[in-house]
Design a protein around this motif. Structure first.
Motif, PDB file in Angstrom:
ATOM      1  N   VAL A   1     -26.107   1.771   8.069  1.00 37.48           N
ATOM      2  CA  VAL A   1     -25.994   3.199   7.762  1.00 37.48           C
ATOM      3  C   VAL A   1     -26.844   3.533   6.545  1.00 37.48           C
ATOM      4  O   VAL A   1     -27.602   4.513   6.544  1.00 37.48           O
ATOM      5  N   ARG A   2     -26.768   2.711   5.499  1.00 37.70           N
ATOM      6  CA  ARG A   2     -27.561   2.946   4.283  1.00 37.70           C
ATOM      7  C   ARG A   2     -29.055   2.917   4.601  1.00 37.70           C
ATOM      8  O   ARG A   2     -29.815   3.794   4.175  1.00 37.70           O
TER       9      ARG A   2
ATOM     10  N   ARG B   1     -30.007   6.013   6.592  1.00 40.55           N
ATOM     11  CA  ARG B   1     -29.926   7.212   5.746  1.00 40.55           C
ATOM     12  C   ARG B   1     -31.148   7.286   4.829  1.00 40.55           C
ATOM     13  O   ARG B   1     -31.690   8.366   4.593  1.00 40.55           O
TER      14      ARG B   1
ATOM     15  N   ARG C   1     -22.901  -5.906   7.833  1.00 37.43           N
ATOM     16  CA  ARG C   1     -21.851  -4.905   8.046  1.00 37.43           C
ATOM     17  C   ARG C   1     -22.485  -3.562   8.410  1.00 37.43           C
ATOM     18  O   ARG C   1     -23.626  -3.285   8.055  1.00 37.43           O
ATOM     19  N   SER C   2     -21.726  -2.734   9.073  1.00 33.30           N
ATOM     20  CA  SER C   2     -22.252  -1.443   9.530  1.00 33.30           C
ATOM     21  C   SER C   2     -22.735  -0.576   8.375  1.00 33.30           C
ATOM     22  O   SER C   2     -23.706   0.174   8.530  1.00 33.30           O
ATOM     23  N   ASP C   3     -22.110  -0.681   7.204  1.00 33.26           N
ATOM     24  CA  ASP C   3     -22.532   0.150   6.078  1.00 33.26           C
ATOM     25  C   ASP C   3     -23.959  -0.178   5.633  1.00 33.26           C
ATOM     26  O   ASP C   3     -24.660   0.690   5.113  1.00 33.26           O
TER      27      ASP C   3
END
Length: 155
Positions: free
Chosen positions: A114-115, A118, A109-111
């Motif tokens: 992103v994590r 980041r 998933r995109s999250d």
């Protein structure tokens, strides 16, 4: 094995843009047209035709490619790369290897991405190294040239 060795050889010899173009052609050859990657004479013919379009008179002949495919040059490097993939836990594609050691599933998933990015931002810098460059014997200057250039992407 032969097609992997061939892609590695082309990358080392003619650069990553050429090896990526041939890799794309071989994906079509195998997945769309249904040809076998084990048919070395046909593989040499197909790749020779494509290389002639890309490299003109610098392209290796069909005969030279067939001689390469019937040999063992590059086999050790491909076997070592496969062992490295197993050690990283890569058993299928697509996968992303980030920073040389973090494996993220391509279907994540995109999250998740992103994590990961980041965390890289917080760290400030990543020791990014092409982990397969040394294994496959790709010279550093070839890696630095890359395979996809903005001008090529716009075309």
């Amino acid at each position: 094995m032969a097609s992997h060795r061939l892609i590695q050889y082309l990358g080392k010899t003619f650069g990553l843009a050429v090896s990526e173009a041939i890799y794309d052609k071989l994906n079509e050859y195998y997945f769309v047209q249904g040809h076998s990657l084990n048919d070395r004479p046909q593989l040499a013919k197909t790749v020779s035709e494509e290389l002639t379009k890309l490299l003109a008179d610098k392209a290796p002949s069909e005969s030279e490619l067939l001689t390469f495919l019937n040999g063992n040059e590059g086999r050790k490097e491909i076997e070592t790369a496969l062992q490295q993939l197993q050690m990283l836990g890569v058993h299928g594609i697509p996968k992303f290897i980030i920073g040389g050691n973090l494996v993220v599933d391509g279907a994540a998933r995109s999250d998740v991405f992103v994590r990961v990015f980041r965390e890289i931002e917080r760290a400030g810098e990543v020791e990014a190294r092409p982990i397969f460059g040394d294994i496959l014997g790709i010279p550093h200057d070839i890696i630095e040239q890359g395979s996809h250039h903005p001008a090529d992407m716009a075309a």
